[in-house]
Design a protein around this motif. Structure first.
Motif, mmCIF file in Angstrom:
data_model
loop_
_atom_site.group_PDB
_atom_site.id
_atom_site.type_symbol
_atom_site.label_atom_id
_atom_site.label_comp_id
_atom_site.label_asym_id
_atom_site.label_seq_id
_atom_site.Cartn_x
_atom_site.Cartn_y
_atom_site.Cartn_z
ATOM 1 N N TYR A 63 0.813 -1.247 0.144
ATOM 2 C CA TYR A 63 0.039 -0.033 0.192
ATOM 3 C C TYR A 63 0.945 1.222 0.218
ATOM 4 N N SER A 64 2.207 1.324 -0.275
ATOM 5 C CA SER A 64 2.972 2.415 0.070
ATOM 6 C C SER A 64 2.762 3.459 -1.256
ATOM 7 N N ASP A 65 2.089 2.597 -2.378
ATOM 8 C CA ASP A 65 1.960 3.486 -3.697
ATOM 9 C C ASP A 65 0.728 4.230 -3.222
ATOM 10 N N GLN A 66 -0.410 3.531 -2.483
ATOM 11 C CA GLN A 66 -1.423 4.335 -2.309
ATOM 12 C C GLN A 66 -1.341 5.589 -1.434
ATOM 13 N N ALA A 67 -0.286 5.282 -0.474
ATOM 14 C CA ALA A 67 -0.091 6.253 0.662
ATOM 15 C C ALA A 67 0.773 7.434 -0.075
ATOM 16 N N ALA A 68 1.631 7.000 -1.137
ATOM 17 C CA ALA A 68 2.062 8.345 -2.071
ATOM 18 C C ALA A 68 1.312 9.000 -2.479
ATOM 19 N N GLU A 69 0.256 8.369 -3.224
ATOM 20 C CA GLU A 69 -0.755 9.127 -4.104
ATOM 21 C C GLU A 69 -1.466 10.285 -3.137
ATOM 22 N N MET A 70 -1.633 9.946 -1.778
ATOM 23 C CA MET A 70 -2.109 10.925 -0.832
ATOM 24 C C MET A 70 -1.360 11.856 -0.150
ATOM 25 N N THR A 71 0.190 11.578 -0.244
ATOM 26 C CA THR A 71 1.104 12.350 0.646
ATOM 27 C C THR A 71 1.768 13.452 -0.637
ATOM 28 N N GLY A 72 1.948 12.904 -1.859
ATOM 29 C CA GLY A 72 2.640 13.493 -2.757
ATOM 30 C C GLY A 72 4.136 13.397 -2.833
ATOM 31 N N THR A 73 4.810 13.655 -3.531
ATOM 32 C CA THR A 73 6.293 13.511 -3.358
ATOM 33 C C THR A 73 7.047 14.688 -2.978
ATOM 34 N N GLY A 74 8.489 14.617 -2.584
ATOM 35 C CA GLY A 74 9.090 15.833 -2.118
ATOM 36 C C GLY A 74 8.980 16.337 -0.741
ATOM 37 N N ARG A 75 8.304 15.161 -0.050
ATOM 38 C CA ARG A 75 8.567 15.855 1.585
ATOM 39 C C ARG A 75 9.661 15.083 2.205
ATOM 40 N N PRO A 89 12.778 1.435 3.214
ATOM 41 C CA PRO A 89 12.696 1.496 1.871
ATOM 42 C C PRO A 89 11.457 1.279 0.988
ATOM 43 N N HIS A 90 10.603 0.478 1.537
ATOM 44 C CA HIS A 90 9.228 0.516 0.505
ATOM 45 C C HIS A 90 8.548 1.816 0.512
ATOM 46 N N LEU A 91 8.596 2.719 1.814
ATOM 47 C CA LEU A 91 7.988 3.999 1.713
ATOM 48 C C LEU A 91 8.798 4.958 0.834
ATOM 49 N N LEU A 92 10.166 4.891 0.944
ATOM 50 C CA LEU A 92 11.064 5.796 0.156
ATOM 51 C C LEU A 92 11.033 5.691 -1.078
ATOM 52 N N ARG A 93 10.882 4.540 -1.534
ATOM 53 C CA ARG A 93 10.563 4.270 -3.343
ATOM 54 C C ARG A 93 9.395 4.781 -3.643
ATOM 55 N N ALA A 94 8.342 4.621 -2.934
ATOM 56 C CA ALA A 94 7.012 5.081 -3.084
ATOM 57 C C ALA A 94 6.823 6.709 -3.154
ATOM 58 N N VAL A 95 7.356 7.282 -2.141
ATOM 59 C CA VAL A 95 7.078 8.603 -1.943
ATOM 60 C C VAL A 95 8.257 9.582 -2.657
ATOM 61 N N GLN A 96 9.300 8.767 -2.967
ATOM 62 C CA GLN A 96 10.493 9.665 -3.484
ATOM 63 C C GLN A 96 10.661 11.034 -2.737
ATOM 64 N N PRO A 97 10.998 10.899 -1.382
ATOM 65 C CA PRO A 97 11.085 12.063 -0.691
ATOM 66 C C PRO A 97 12.480 13.279 -0.911
ATOM 67 N N ALA A 98 12.222 14.253 -0.583
ATOM 68 C CA ALA A 98 13.399 15.269 -0.731
ATOM 69 C C ALA A 98 14.388 15.027 0.121
ATOM 70 N N ALA A 99 14.094 14.206 1.330
ATOM 71 C CA ALA A 99 15.255 14.178 2.431
ATOM 72 C C ALA A 99 14.562 13.081 3.421
ATOM 73 N N TYR A 100 15.570 12.512 4.270
ATOM 74 C CA TYR A 100 15.010 11.548 5.043
ATOM 75 C C TYR A 100 15.853 11.611 6.399
#
Length: 319
Positions: A63-75, A89-100
């Motif tokens: 479900y990380s992809d679904q979460a990413a759709e709701m959070t957007g990228t760049g966070r 890593p599951h979340l990082l790949r889906a969300v594509q964050p600006a930093a961790y």
């Protein structure tokens, strides 16, 4: 001066001494996680009886992809109590964050896990923060202006009583700011036999994890506790909907800690951890009490575990 003693976290010393000076023996669960404790906990997550990690990991994978759709990228993803970051890593790949920003109380373990994660995501800015996340934190300047997604997996929220859990959620909101989001794991109430087995495994790894707390006291506070005079005990308390973990004295025990003399009678227990479990609506109520509005929930087919995405909406003056 004894250099070993000088490196002790003063909060750890205070909590340990307070435990043995009061009638109700208890030490906060966060002190289980020194380097050795953190490594033992990672072993626990691979045990056949310990369902939470593999169940939550499967949810994140699905479900990380679904979460990413709701959070957007760049966070900026801020993980509270990051440990080995194996689920991250599951979340990082889906969300594509600006930093961790991984936050953990064990600095040595934090540095090791951050370095490993950096090899998987070489272009991701990672800013490890050694800290106790049980209070409001100041995040690195590099992420101050970024929109943020908090990540609190593992149902670690269950280690705290309800009042402390709500306080923590409020601190998280203050740390991340209005408009931020939080992805958090909650372990569900289920059959007591399943729960007890998860915290008292047949291989004895969980017992070793618990007893390491006494070894840590001996190492860091010049203690002489005979660790083999204690045993790990895990029980289900249905009234409080939680697993309770104790260290029980197998015989009368006398020992020294930091130059202080203490004793325990056979059968006395040190309360070292709780793991609260949640009904279908309990978790959502707790999030709202902490200033978070649930926006989406995912659970497995057995309803063993759930992930909830929540948002820190602006506070209203009235309904």
């Amino acid at each position: 001066m004894d250099m070993t003693i000088s490196r002790i976290d003063p909060a750890f010393r205070n909590d340990v001494l307070r435990c043995f000076e009061q009638e109700n023996l208890a030490i906060p669960a966060r002190w289980l996680y020194d380097r050795q404790g953190s490594e033992l906990f990672e072993q626990i997550t691979d045990l056949p009886e310990y369902y939470p990690t593999r169940t939550e990991t499967a949810l994140l994978s699905q479900y990380s992809d679904q979460a990413a759709e709701m959070t957007g990228t760049g966070r900026a993803i801020v993980e509270f109590g990051s440990g080995s970051s194996t689920k991250t890593p599951h979340l990082l790949r889906a969300v594509q964050p600006a930093a961790y920003v991984p936050i953990d109380i064990s600095g040595e373990f934090l540095a090791h896990s951050s370095a490993q994660l950096q090899t998987q995501f070489p272009d991701l800015p990672i800013y490890p923060l050694e800290a106790d996340f049980m209070r409001k934190l100041t995040l690195p300047d590099e992420v101050a202006e970024m929109p943020k997604l908090g990540f609190f997996p593992g149902s670690t929220i269950g280690n705290m009583i309800a009042r402390t859990s709500v306080d923590l959620l409020r601190f998280m909101r203050e740390t991340l700011g209005t408009g931020s989001q939080l992805l958090i794991g909650f372990d569900r109430i289920k059959d007591a036999d399943v729960l007890v087995a998860a915290y008292d495994d047949s291989a004895g790894v969980t017992a070793e994890f618990s007893l390491n707390l006494l070894h840590r006291i001996n190492r860091e506070m010049d203690g002489d506790i005979a660790v083999d005079q204690f045993r790990h005990v895990a029980i289900w308390n249905d009234l409080y909907a939680r697993i309770e973990i104790y260290l029980e004295a197998l015989s009368d025990a006398r020992f020294s800690i930091d130059g202080n003399q203490f004793e325990m009678a056979k059968g006395q227990k040190i309360h070292i951890e709780n793991s609260h479990k949640y009904g279908l609506r309990d978790a959502r109520l707790m999030l709202r009490a902490g200033g978070w509005s649930p926006v989406r929930e995912w659970s497995d087919d057995r309803d063993y575990f759930s992930l909830i995405l929540a948002e820190a909406h602006p506070f209203k003056n009235a309904p």
